[in-house]
Structures are given as C-alpha cells and as structure tokens.
Design an enzyme around this catalytic site. Structure first.
Site, short mmCIF file in Angstrom:
data_model
loop_
_atom_site.label_atom_id
_atom_site.label_comp_id
_atom_site.label_asym_id
_atom_site.label_seq_id
_atom_site.Cartn_x
_atom_site.Cartn_y
_atom_site.Cartn_z
CE LYS A 215 -14.79 -3.45 -34.75
NZ LYS A 215 -14.59 -4.80 -35.29
CE LYS A 269 -14.70 -4.48 -31.01
NZ LYS A 269 -14.63 -5.52 -32.00
CE1 TYR A 334 -11.05 -10.78 -25.23
CE2 TYR A 334 -11.21 -8.42 -24.80
CZ TYR A 334 -11.21 -9.48 -25.69
OH TYR A 334 -11.35 -9.25 -27.03
C1 PBG Z 1 -12.70 -7.71 -35.91
C2 PBG Z 1 -12.86 -7.47 -34.47
C3 PBG Z 1 -12.05 -6.62 -33.68
C4 PBG Z 1 -12.46 -6.78 -32.37
C5 PBG Z 1 -13.52 -7.70 -32.36
N1 PBG Z 1 -13.76 -8.11 -33.68
C6 PBG Z 1 -10.88 -5.76 -34.01
C7 PBG Z 1 -10.90 -4.85 -35.15
O1 PBG Z 1 -11.94 -4.39 -35.62
O2 PBG Z 1 -9.79 -4.60 -35.61
C8 PBG Z 1 -11.82 -6.10 -31.20
C9 PBG Z 1 -11.99 -6.69 -29.87
C10 PBG Z 1 -11.04 -6.22 -28.83
O3 PBG Z 1 -10.21 -5.31 -29.03
O4 PBG Z 1 -11.13 -6.77 -27.73
N2 PBG Z 1 -13.73 -7.54 -36.76
#
Ligand code: PBG
Length: 346
Positions: A215, A269, A334
C-alpha cells in the site's frame, strides 16, 4: 483499392511485407468479432469484483459523495438491501468502510472497538438475512482517530506495536460481528502474523486475511478521505508507514512477509498506477492477488467521462481488464455494481 504505385506497386509492397514478416499477418485474427473473441486472452467476470460500501449514521440515509459520482454513504438500515442487490448481481464480496462522526473520534480511535460502531452494526444487519455473500472489513484506525492516522500516536510518531495490539482486538470484534475477510490496511509491521495468531487462538481459524501488502503513500486516496471524512482531520501524511511510490523491490519483501505471516490473499493499492507491482507479485508468489482501484482512479474516469473526454463504460471496462492482464485475481472497485450490470446484460 490500388496503391499509388498501381497494381505492380501493390504486389511489390506485398512481397516486401511478406519478406520482412515471413508471411505473418497479426491483423488476420483481429478481422472479425468472432475471431477476436476466440483469441481473447483475458476476460472480466463478476466473480472478480469486490464492492466497497460507505456507511453513515442515521436511518434512511443515502448520501452522495461529491468527489465520487454515483457513490453513496448508506445508513445501516439500507445495507441489507444493498447486500441483496450485490447478491443478485453475483458480486461475491462487499467491503465495508465507516464515516465516523467527528464527536466519536478520539486520539486512540476507541470507536474501532465499539461493538455498536457503524461497521459492526452494518455486519450484523447484513448477516441478519440469510444471503450468500462475503463481507470484508478494513482493519486500521484512521476512520476513528481524531488525527486521521491509521495508528496510535506519540507526538509525531505512529506507534507500531501498540497499534497492532488494538488492530488485533478490532479484527476479533469484526469477525464476531460477521466479517469473513479481515483487510488490514494500516501497514504496521508484523500485524498479519499477530492478527492470524489471535484469530486462531480464538477459534476463528476460518476467518480469511487479505493483506494490504503493498500500500503506497498515494495522492489517489483523496476522494476516499472525503468519503470517510479523514481529509479534514489528517495531520501530515502517511509516509512513515505507507510505501514510497518509488519502490518496487520493497513490495516483494512486504508481500513475502505477509504471506509468511499467514495472509490468505495479498493486495496492491492503488491499482492502475501500480500494475507493474501486481505483475511482479503475481509472478513471484502466485498467491491470490488483488488490486484496489482506489477512489482517485474511480473519480478520474468519472470526471473525464463527465466532460465528454472519454467514454465512461469503455474506460471503466478497460481499466478492469488491465488488472486481469497484469495478473490480478480480483479487483476492489467502486464500479463493481455498474460492471456487474453490464456483464449481466451481455
Ligand atoms: C485507510 C484506507 C484508505 C483507503 C482504504 N483504507 C485511505 C488511506 O490510507 O488514507 C483508500 C481507498 C480509496 O482511496 O479508495 N486505512
């Protein structure tokens, strides 16, 4: 049609082309629709989709999110209907995310451990009907902390081990309330192993873990942070725990650790800007590998389509196909309900 050089010129060109290609013509297979279908290497199926849903306080609430067209926050009472809809479309999994009211957020994210919080109530509401759908929940503290970070803080530091202790409790609670897949999105070290051990020690060995393994500290989460209300609260950035977009070998190490620690599935991600990472992880480990097509990716496609700059449905389907081509087994998107609808009608 003859070429500008006339009959002889056309024959001459054909001879030259045949001499350089060895009589191979790549366009032959593309000439007809049936042939294109025949040679197609990848396909999108509804079985590849995970649909992220936002939950908000109240009853009868369906709240638009300005930065994410056609995405809504739903109150808990709406969730059984949404789950039914997903089930009818054949979507295998819903992922639940809460918009926690500001007054319920605190420095330690204690609301994460409230058995009546939005996610827990949402899980129970969906589980109260007997439908065959998987439920995934995010494990991290950011929707619950007043500072918007995924972990506990001491000064400017995000504490690793103390955070993991709380993530364990959050995971156990979510499984108790009906979660099937625990999705740790916090990027603390060692959390997959710690959560796996705690689940197993608590007779929850059936609970699956989809690790947010790679991530990245990305600009593409902007609209999501609107959706869960953390844009306004987040202090600083998440670069001390989320990955540097410049790195790729590090993603291999992250995924390797998560797999060793007991992850059933791994995830990359954001999605489309990180197709190389999906490809590498799938090649390297061959485990179920997922992409999160994050909010910013979704909103970019919607915004460009809204302006008439790209075709919405074609861009949407092409983006999902890109994940399949890179080796993803599935995608959190989404677009999931729209895609399933299209697949159903074709
Ligand atoms: C938080 C989390 C995030 C997303 C999913 N879980 C955002 C972040 O780390 O700030 C992002 C998902 C998206 O942007 O669609 N732990």
């Amino acid at each position: 049609m003859t070429s500008t050089n006339g009959e002889n010129g056309a024959q001459k060109t054909r001879d030259i082309i045949n001499s350089v290609t060895g009589h191979q013509r790549m366009r032959r297979n593309r000439r007809t629709d049936w042939s294109r279908r025949l040679v197609q290497e990848n396909a999108i199926s509804v079985n590849d989709l995970i649909w992220p849903i936002f939950i908000v306080e109240g009853t009868n609430v369906i709240q638009p999110i300005t930065s994410m067209p056609d995405v809504y926050r739903y109150s808990v009472d709406q969730l059984p209907r949404i789950a039914n809809q997903a089930c009818e479309l054949g979507i295998p999994v819903l992922a639940l995310f809460p918009y926690t009211q500001a007054e319920r957020r605190d420095a330690t994210g204690s609301e994460a451990l409230n058995e009546n919080n939005l996610v827990c109530s949402g899980l129970r509401a969906i589980r109260s009907q007997s439908i065959d759908i998987g439920l995934m929940t995010d494990v991290a503290l950011d929707p619950y902390t007043s500072h918007g970070h995924d972990g506990l803080m001491n000064g400017d530091t995000i504490l690793n081990d103390e955070t993991v202790e709380q993530l364990i409790l959050q995971s156990l609670l979510q499984v108790d309330c009906g979660s099937d897949i625990i999705g740790p999105s916090d990027m603390m070290d060692g959390r997959i192993g710690a959560i796996r051990r705690a689940l197993d020690a608590d007779d929850k060995e059936h609970a699956q873990i989809m690790a947010y393994s790679a991530k990245y500290a990305s600009a593409f989460y902007g609209p999501f942070r609107d959706a869960v209300g953390t844009n306004a609260t987040l202090l600083g950035d998440k670069r001390t725990y989320q990955m540097d977009p410049a790195n790729t070998n590090e993603a291999i190490r992250e995924a390797e650790l998560d797999i060793q620690e007991g992850a059933d599935m791994i995830m990359v991600k954001p999605g489309m800007p990180y197709l190389d990472i999906i490809f590498r992880l799938k090649q390297e480990f061959g485990v179920p590998t997922f992409a999160y097509q994050v909010s910013g990716e979704y909103s970019m496609i919607c915004a460009a389509a809204h302006n008439g700059w790209i075709d919405h449905d074609r861009a949407m389907l092409e983006s999902i196909m890109a994940f399949k081509r890179a080796g993803a087994d599935g995608v959190l998107s989404y677009f999931a309900p729209k895609i399933s609808q299209i697949l159903k009608n074709t």
